[in-house]
Design an enzyme around this catalytic site. Sequence first.
Site, PDB file in Angstrom:
ATOM      1  N   ALA A   1     -63.782  19.569 159.368  1.00  0.00           N
ATOM      2  CA  ALA A   1     -64.955  19.069 160.102  1.00  0.00           C
ATOM      3  C   ALA A   1     -65.778  18.066 159.298  1.00  0.00           C
ATOM      4  O   ALA A   1     -66.334  17.128 159.852  1.00  0.00           O
ATOM      5  CB  ALA A   1     -65.825  20.223 160.571  1.00  0.00           C
TER       6      ALA A   1
ATOM      7  N   HIS B   1     -59.484  22.945 158.989  1.00  0.00           N
ATOM      8  CA  HIS B   1     -60.780  22.954 158.284  1.00  0.00           C
ATOM      9  C   HIS B   1     -61.147  21.555 157.759  1.00  0.00           C
ATOM     10  O   HIS B   1     -61.269  21.352 156.546  1.00  0.00           O
ATOM     11  CB  HIS B   1     -60.755  23.982 157.128  1.00  0.00           C
ATOM     12  CG  HIS B   1     -62.135  24.440 156.734  1.00  0.00           C
ATOM     13  ND1 HIS B   1     -62.416  25.705 156.278  1.00  0.00           N
ATOM     14  CD2 HIS B   1     -63.331  23.788 156.729  1.00  0.00           C
ATOM     15  CE1 HIS B   1     -63.707  25.812 155.998  1.00  0.00           C
ATOM     16  NE2 HIS B   1     -64.284  24.645 156.276  1.00  0.00           N
TER      17      HIS B   1
ATOM     18  N   ARG C   1     -67.365  29.116 160.183  1.00  0.00           N
ATOM     19  CA  ARG C   1     -66.507  29.896 159.289  1.00  0.00           C
ATOM     20  C   ARG C   1     -65.633  30.812 160.142  1.00  0.00           C
ATOM     21  O   ARG C   1     -66.098  31.393 161.135  1.00  0.00           O
ATOM     22  CB  ARG C   1     -67.346  30.755 158.338  1.00  0.00           C
ATOM     23  CG  ARG C   1     -67.930  30.004 157.160  1.00  0.00           C
ATOM     24  CD  ARG C   1     -66.857  29.551 156.165  1.00  0.00           C
ATOM     25  NE  ARG C   1     -67.418  28.856 155.017  1.00  0.00           N
ATOM     26  CZ  ARG C   1     -67.595  27.529 154.921  1.00  0.00           C
ATOM     27  NH1 ARG C   1     -67.246  26.744 155.925  1.00  0.00           N
ATOM     28  NH2 ARG C   1     -68.103  26.999 153.826  1.00  0.00           N
TER      29      ARG C   1
ATOM     30  N   GLU D   1     -57.722  31.633 156.052  1.00  0.00           N
ATOM     31  CA  GLU D   1     -57.104  30.309 155.875  1.00  0.00           C
ATOM     32  C   GLU D   1     -56.188  30.287 154.662  1.00  0.00           C
ATOM     33  O   GLU D   1     -56.535  30.889 153.653  1.00  0.00           O
ATOM     34  CB  GLU D   1     -58.212  29.264 155.702  1.00  0.00           C
ATOM     35  CG  GLU D   1     -59.022  29.105 156.973  1.00  0.00           C
ATOM     36  CD  GLU D   1     -60.242  28.223 156.790  1.00  0.00           C
ATOM     37  OE1 GLU D   1     -60.346  27.531 155.765  1.00  0.00           O
ATOM     38  OE2 GLU D   1     -61.085  28.236 157.689  1.00  0.00           O
TER      39      GLU D   1
ATOM     40  N   GLY E   1     -79.369  25.689 163.059  1.00  0.00           N
ATOM     41  CA  GLY E   1     -79.821  24.999 161.845  1.00  0.00           C
ATOM     42  C   GLY E   1     -79.531  23.516 161.990  1.00  0.00           C
ATOM     43  O   GLY E   1     -79.445  22.987 163.097  1.00  0.00           O
ATOM     44  N   ARG E   2     -79.321  22.888 160.830  1.00  0.00           N
ATOM     45  CA  ARG E   2     -79.133  21.424 160.852  1.00  0.00           C
ATOM     46  C   ARG E   2     -77.970  21.006 161.744  1.00  0.00           C
ATOM     47  O   ARG E   2     -78.077  20.092 162.554  1.00  0.00           O
ATOM     48  CB  ARG E   2     -78.882  20.923 159.424  1.00  0.00           C
ATOM     49  CG  ARG E   2     -80.106  20.914 158.550  1.00  0.00           C
ATOM     50  CD  ARG E   2     -79.709  20.589 157.131  1.00  0.00           C
ATOM     51  NE  ARG E   2     -79.023  21.720 156.554  1.00  0.00           N
ATOM     52  CZ  ARG E   2     -79.475  22.432 155.514  1.00  0.00           C
ATOM     53  NH1 ARG E   2     -80.587  22.088 154.924  1.00  0.00           N
ATOM     54  NH2 ARG E   2     -78.795  23.457 155.054  1.00  0.00           N
TER      55      ARG E   2
HETATM   56  C1  GLV Z   1     -67.166  23.311 154.700  1.00  0.00           C
HETATM   57  O1  GLV Z   1     -66.640  24.184 155.285  1.00  0.00           O
HETATM   58  C2  GLV Z   1     -68.490  23.386 154.188  1.00  0.00           C
HETATM   59  O2  GLV Z   1     -69.077  24.470 154.169  1.00  0.00           O
HETATM   60  O3  GLV Z   1     -69.012  22.355 153.762  1.00  0.00           O
END
Ligand code: GLV
Length: 319
Positions: free
Chosen positions: A287, A285, A238, A267, A155-156
């Site tokens: 990113a 977590h 995830r 988590e 995807g993106r």
């Molecule tokens: C972070 O995990 C998101 O889904 O934006």
Amino acid sequence: MAKSVLVSRGLEDEARRLLEQHATVDFHGVEDPLPRTDLIRRLQGKDGLICQITDTIDDEVLGAAPGLKVVSNIAVGYNNIDVAAARRRGVIVTNTPDVLTETTADFAWALLMAAARRLVEADRYVRTGQWKQWEWRLLWGADVHGKTLGILGFGRIGRAVARRARGFDMRILYHDAVRADSAVEHELGAAFVPRETVLREADFVTLHTPFMPQTRHLIDEAALRSMKRTAIVVNAARGPIVDEAALARALRERWIAGAGLDVFEEEPRIHPGLLDLDNVVLAPHIASASQETRLAMAMLAVRNCVAVLEGNPPLTPVP
Ligand code: GLV
């Protein structure tokens, strides 16, 4: 009458000011999650909810607020929300795609590079005073340029990761439930192959699928055993997409060479088998956690919420 909105956490000042121009706001205001009973209590009588991925929004929670019109998640993933239940109840669910694509792709690359070139081990080595002299055999890692990048989920974010790989002269293989247009494949130089081929041929396997029943433990023991012994796995999607116990074993017993992980099955608990391994880079977590992107996510979440409360279509409803 003014609309009222519950915000389950804090919100950046700019986003908060925008929301307050359109609604009466009940802010939890702190980073600790609202306990479920408080969430249910404070949601009563609200028109909108702005929440985060640690808030579980299921049928019972939705039932607490019969007048609720919108659940605006400040994240691209929305597996914390029972979207079918929301639809049944006529509640619109929105997320924050696009604004975090490039930042998340940057971070997947940071994990990949750090794992390949053993950057965290190197940092520890220096800080703990172990570095006594230049050494020929010190901390050899793996080259990234010229290798094969395997992307599961195109995807993106998967595509943004692929775009960066072109600068490293990589061969790019991908698999997804839906094949990309040939124009996209051509632009990114990415070849659609079966999942098994990605696993078998990639030097780096990076995960960018949403979490759903079909992607649970997509990377399980069999998948790990089918990878190259030199392979590195990156997960910034995830946690439950990877069987963490199997991954810990694979890293310890060297079925694969390394991993870079931003997300975990439960988590903030991390499988204890991962914590004492040198060949895995662990992040909490983060990113999408750049200053610019987190503000953009908060603003988009507010705009989605306000749009629905004012009777307009949201900017980014979940599909
Ligand atoms: C972070 O995990 C998101 O889904 O934006």
